[in-house]
Design a protein around this motif. Structure first.
Motif, PDB file in Angstrom:
ATOM      1  N   SER A  15       3.190  54.124 -15.173  1.00  0.00           N
ATOM      2  CA  SER A  15       3.243  53.863 -16.610  1.00  0.00           C
ATOM      3  C   SER A  15       1.861  53.915 -17.251  1.00  0.00           C
ATOM      4  CB  SER A  15       3.877  52.493 -16.882  1.00  0.00           C
ATOM      5  OG  SER A  15       2.987  51.433 -16.534  1.00  0.00           O
ATOM      6  N   LEU A  16       0.816  53.736 -16.446  1.00  0.00           N
ATOM      7  CA  LEU A  16      -0.554  53.772 -16.940  1.00  0.00           C
ATOM      8  C   LEU A  16      -1.212  55.133 -16.738  1.00  0.00           C
ATOM      9  CD1 LEU A  16      -1.674  50.263 -15.629  1.00  0.00           C
ATOM     10  CD2 LEU A  16      -1.294  50.906 -18.011  1.00  0.00           C
ATOM     11  N   GLY A  17      -0.424  56.110 -16.290  1.00  0.00           N
ATOM     12  CA  GLY A  17      -0.921  57.469 -16.167  1.00  0.00           C
ATOM     13  C   GLY A  17      -1.512  57.831 -14.820  1.00  0.00           C
ATOM     14  N   ALA A  18      -1.423  56.950 -13.844  1.00  0.00           N
ATOM     15  CA  ALA A  18      -1.941  57.259 -12.516  1.00  0.00           C
ATOM     16  C   ALA A  18      -0.977  58.172 -11.764  1.00  0.00           C
ATOM     17  CB  ALA A  18      -2.167  55.982 -11.724  1.00  0.00           C
ATOM     18  N   GLU A  19      -1.518  58.986 -10.873  1.00  0.00           N
ATOM     19  CA  GLU A  19      -0.700  59.793  -9.973  1.00  0.00           C
ATOM     20  C   GLU A  19      -0.452  58.967  -8.713  1.00  0.00           C
ATOM     21  OE1 GLU A  19      -2.558  63.616  -9.234  1.00  0.00           O
ATOM     22  OE2 GLU A  19      -3.701  63.390 -11.097  1.00  0.00           O
ATOM     23  N   VAL A  20       0.792  58.876  -8.297  1.00  0.00           N
ATOM     24  CA  VAL A  20       1.124  58.029  -7.153  1.00  0.00           C
ATOM     25  C   VAL A  20       1.586  58.893  -5.977  1.00  0.00           C
ATOM     26  CG1 VAL A  20       2.576  56.173  -6.274  1.00  0.00           C
ATOM     27  CG2 VAL A  20       1.744  56.085  -8.639  1.00  0.00           C
ATOM     28  N   TYR A  21       0.963  58.685  -4.847  1.00  0.00           N
ATOM     29  CA  TYR A  21       1.360  59.309  -3.583  1.00  0.00           C
ATOM     30  C   TYR A  21       1.675  58.169  -2.613  1.00  0.00           C
ATOM     31  CZ  TYR A  21      -0.896  63.539  -5.425  1.00  0.00           C
ATOM     32  OH  TYR A  21      -1.260  64.623  -6.184  1.00  0.00           O
ATOM     33  N   GLN A  22       2.503  58.461  -1.623  1.00  0.00           N
ATOM     34  CA  GLN A  22       2.841  57.432  -0.642  1.00  0.00           C
ATOM     35  C   GLN A  22       2.670  57.965   0.773  1.00  0.00           C
ATOM     36  OE1 GLN A  22       6.772  56.134  -2.245  1.00  0.00           O
ATOM     37  NE2 GLN A  22       5.775  54.150  -2.530  1.00  0.00           N
ATOM     38  N   ASN A  23       2.193  57.078   1.632  1.00  0.00           N
ATOM     39  CA  ASN A  23       1.966  57.440   3.025  1.00  0.00           C
ATOM     40  C   ASN A  23       1.979  56.177   3.869  1.00  0.00           C
ATOM     41  OD1 ASN A  23       1.164  59.415   5.132  1.00  0.00           O
ATOM     42  ND2 ASN A  23      -0.731  58.230   5.186  1.00  0.00           N
ATOM     43  N   GLU A  24       2.497  56.277   5.090  1.00  0.00           N
ATOM     44  CA  GLU A  24       2.514  55.121   5.985  1.00  0.00           C
ATOM     45  C   GLU A  24       1.091  54.703   6.331  1.00  0.00           C
ATOM     46  OE1 GLU A  24       4.235  53.750  10.377  1.00  0.00           O
ATOM     47  OE2 GLU A  24       4.636  55.766   9.596  1.00  0.00           O
ATOM     48  N   PHE A  25       0.799  53.426   6.236  1.00  0.00           N
ATOM     49  CA  PHE A  25      -0.549  52.891   6.451  1.00  0.00           C
ATOM     50  C   PHE A  25      -0.798  52.610   7.930  1.00  0.00           C
ATOM     51  CE2 PHE A  25      -3.730  49.599   6.771  1.00  0.00           C
ATOM     52  CZ  PHE A  25      -4.640  49.876   5.756  1.00  0.00           C
ATOM     53  N   LEU A  26      -1.929  53.113   8.447  1.00  0.00           N
ATOM     54  CA  LEU A  26      -2.400  52.750   9.781  1.00  0.00           C
ATOM     55  C   LEU A  26      -3.670  51.924   9.680  1.00  0.00           C
ATOM     56  CD1 LEU A  26      -1.736  56.067  11.737  1.00  0.00           C
ATOM     57  CD2 LEU A  26      -0.386  53.953  11.780  1.00  0.00           C
ATOM     58  N   ASN A  27      -4.636  52.440   8.956  1.00  0.00           N
ATOM     59  CA  ASN A  27      -5.834  51.673   8.627  1.00  0.00           C
ATOM     60  C   ASN A  27      -6.437  52.262   7.363  1.00  0.00           C
ATOM     61  OD1 ASN A  27      -7.797  53.771   9.390  1.00  0.00           O
ATOM     62  ND2 ASN A  27      -7.231  53.262  11.507  1.00  0.00           N
ATOM     63  N   TYR A  28      -7.408  51.555   6.797  1.00  0.00           N
ATOM     64  CA  TYR A  28      -7.970  51.982   5.516  1.00  0.00           C
ATOM     65  C   TYR A  28      -8.625  53.354   5.609  1.00  0.00           C
ATOM     66  CZ  TYR A  28      -7.266  47.358   3.453  1.00  0.00           C
ATOM     67  OH  TYR A  28      -6.710  46.209   2.955  1.00  0.00           O
ATOM     68  N   GLY A  29      -9.377  53.580   6.698  1.00  0.00           N
ATOM     69  CA  GLY A  29     -10.063  54.853   6.847  1.00  0.00           C
ATOM     70  C   GLY A  29      -9.114  56.027   6.854  1.00  0.00           C
ATOM     71  N   LYS A  30      -8.049  55.936   7.665  1.00  0.00           N
ATOM     72  CA  LYS A  30      -7.088  57.035   7.753  1.00  0.00           C
ATOM     73  C   LYS A  30      -6.323  57.213   6.449  1.00  0.00           C
ATOM     74  CE  LYS A  30      -6.447  56.792  12.763  1.00  0.00           C
ATOM     75  NZ  LYS A  30      -5.503  56.498  13.873  1.00  0.00           N
ATOM     76  N   GLN A  31      -6.017  56.102   5.775  1.00  0.00           N
ATOM     77  CA  GLN A  31      -5.280  56.194   4.518  1.00  0.00           C
ATOM     78  C   GLN A  31      -6.132  56.857   3.427  1.00  0.00           C
ATOM     79  OE1 GLN A  31      -2.215  55.864   4.332  1.00  0.00           O
ATOM     80  NE2 GLN A  31      -1.446  54.727   2.572  1.00  0.00           N
ATOM     81  N   PHE A  32      -7.395  56.479   3.373  1.00  0.00           N
ATOM     82  CA  PHE A  32      -8.278  57.084   2.374  1.00  0.00           C
ATOM     83  C   PHE A  32      -8.499  58.558   2.683  1.00  0.00           C
ATOM     84  CE2 PHE A  32     -12.401  58.053   0.427  1.00  0.00           C
ATOM     85  CZ  PHE A  32     -12.159  57.607  -0.868  1.00  0.00           C
ATOM     86  N   GLN A  33      -8.669  58.894   3.949  1.00  0.00           N
ATOM     87  CA  GLN A  33      -8.853  60.295   4.321  1.00  0.00           C
ATOM     88  C   GLN A  33      -7.610  61.110   4.010  1.00  0.00           C
ATOM     89  OE1 GLN A  33     -11.912  61.488   5.477  1.00  0.00           O
ATOM     90  NE2 GLN A  33     -10.917  63.437   4.964  1.00  0.00           N
ATOM     91  N   PHE A  34      -6.437  60.505   4.171  1.00  0.00           N
ATOM     92  CA  PHE A  34      -5.193  61.193   3.804  1.00  0.00           C
ATOM     93  C   PHE A  34      -5.201  61.540   2.321  1.00  0.00           C
ATOM     94  CE2 PHE A  34      -0.840  61.407   2.304  1.00  0.00           C
ATOM     95  CZ  PHE A  34      -0.219  62.198   3.258  1.00  0.00           C
ATOM     96  N   ALA A  35      -5.688  60.608   1.503  1.00  0.00           N
ATOM     97  CA  ALA A  35      -5.777  60.866   0.064  1.00  0.00           C
ATOM     98  C   ALA A  35      -6.730  62.021  -0.219  1.00  0.00           C
ATOM     99  CB  ALA A  35      -6.228  59.606  -0.675  1.00  0.00           C
ATOM    100  N   LEU A  36      -7.868  62.037   0.465  1.00  0.00           N
ATOM    101  CA  LEU A  36      -8.831  63.124   0.265  1.00  0.00           C
ATOM    102  C   LEU A  36      -8.247  64.476   0.657  1.00  0.00           C
ATOM    103  CD1 LEU A  36     -12.130  61.542   1.697  1.00  0.00           C
ATOM    104  CD2 LEU A  36     -11.440  61.731  -0.698  1.00  0.00           C
ATOM    105  N   ASP A  37      -7.450  64.485   1.714  1.00  0.00           N
ATOM    106  CA  ASP A  37      -6.951  65.750   2.261  1.00  0.00           C
ATOM    107  C   ASP A  37      -5.690  66.275   1.580  1.00  0.00           C
ATOM    108  OD1 ASP A  37      -9.000  65.661   4.108  1.00  0.00           O
ATOM    109  OD2 ASP A  37      -7.768  64.780   5.701  1.00  0.00           O
ATOM    110  N   ASN A  38      -4.984  65.426   0.827  1.00  0.00           N
ATOM    111  CA  ASN A  38      -3.649  65.815   0.367  1.00  0.00           C
ATOM    112  C   ASN A  38      -3.411  65.697  -1.138  1.00  0.00           C
ATOM    113  OD1 ASN A  38      -1.906  66.235   3.003  1.00  0.00           O
ATOM    114  ND2 ASN A  38      -3.220  64.462   3.382  1.00  0.00           N
TER     115      ASN A  38
END
Length: 287
Positions: free
Chosen positions: A48-71
């Motif tokens: 509702s605030l204009g953000a783009e939302v993606y979802q991914n299963e969380f393992l740790n912060y590093g992998k989750q952030f890298q997933f965002a960078l890559d996808n």
């Protein structure tokens, strides 16, 4: 507006996400919320605030952030790792815009972000927490995220970083019960991280000064002490040497819980794993 994409990792952050997104809107060409399948209103509020939302299963912060960078097909020059319980001030927004613009064509590839910590409703100014510094704004393709279970850092692959002058806000609108639950989760990750790297040479080379100092203190001093005195030493350091007592009752509880609850809990989990000869697995997202 800076040529910048803000990435926010979330899991059930409905109390925090609105103010978080609103505080970075003026500096962000894109706001990406990388969500770990929240069961509350986080996703709908973010959209509702204009953000783009993606979802991914969380393992740790590093992998989750890298997933965002890559996808997420990021094309901006700068990327900002921002937490849901953090808020930019007017001063820090202006400074980020200015620094990103001024360093478009320089070898400054990272900005060290400063935060004040809020605990039990009080802004802590002592105890070694003020200001908390971390490199979290960087040029695309000039940095990478460490893949650790805890204490993961953004590391520059080339160029230099500079420190911001302004200080932003850190304020989680949840209670002490949540803080304790979250730090129990942190303790499992911290114990795993220690055991993963116990017998390996830790590389400090490319870390920014603040991150390097914290890691050297942790692995070269803190973990070299006997388990029985680590908590006491940590408390005395925060509460007496770094003058945490000047933050009143909140400062006392923060230092005590960090030392005699969280850090001792990490040690207990390390002891348990070694005693039972068991491995600590990835713990996933906080429930």
């Amino acid at each position: 507006m800076a040529d910048l994409t803000t990435i926010i990792l979330t899991k059930n952050e409905e109390l925090n996400i609105k103010k978080c997104i609103e505080s970075v809107k003026s500096i962000s060409k894109r706001i990406i919320v990388m969500d770990s399948f929240s069961s509350d209103l986080t996703v709908s509020i973010a959209k509702s605030l204009g953000a783009e939302v993606y979802q991914n299963e969380f393992l740790n912060y590093g992998k989750q952030f890298q997933f965002a960078l890559d996808n997420t097909d990021i094309t901006t020059q700068w990327i900002f790792r921002f937490d849901a319980d953090e808020r930019l001030t007017e001063e820090s927004s202006i400074e980020i815009n200015k620094l990103c613009s001024e360093n478009k064509n320089t070898d400054i590839n990272g900005l060290i972000f400063k935060l004040e910590v809020n605990f039990l409703g009080r802004k802590l100014k002592h105890g070694g927490t003020y200001p908390f510094k971390k490199l979290c704004i960087f040029k695309k393709d000039h940095a990478f995220m460490e893949t650790r279970s805890m204490d993961e850092q953004i590391v520059l692959s080339d160029g230099k970083s500079i420190e911001m002058k302004s200080i932003s806000e850190h304020n989680d609108y949840r209670d002490l019960t949540y803080w304790i639950s979250k730090h129990n989760w942190y303790a499992t990750r911290a114990a795993k991280d220690y055991l993963d790297f116990e017998n390996e040479k830790i590389n400090y080379t490319n870390l920014d000064f603040s991150a390097k100092a914290r890691r050297l203190l942790k692995y070269k001093i803190y973990y070299k002490m006997p388990q029985g005195i680590r908590g006491l030493t940590y408390f005395l350091y925060r509460y007496i040497i770094k003058k945490g007592f000047l933050d009143g009752k909140e400062g006392y509880y923060y230092a005590f819980l960090q030392a005699y609850w969280y850090r001792v809990l990490v040690d207990a989990k390390i002891f348990e794993a070694k005693k039972n000869n068991t491995k600590i697995s990835d713990v996933g997202s906080l429930k």
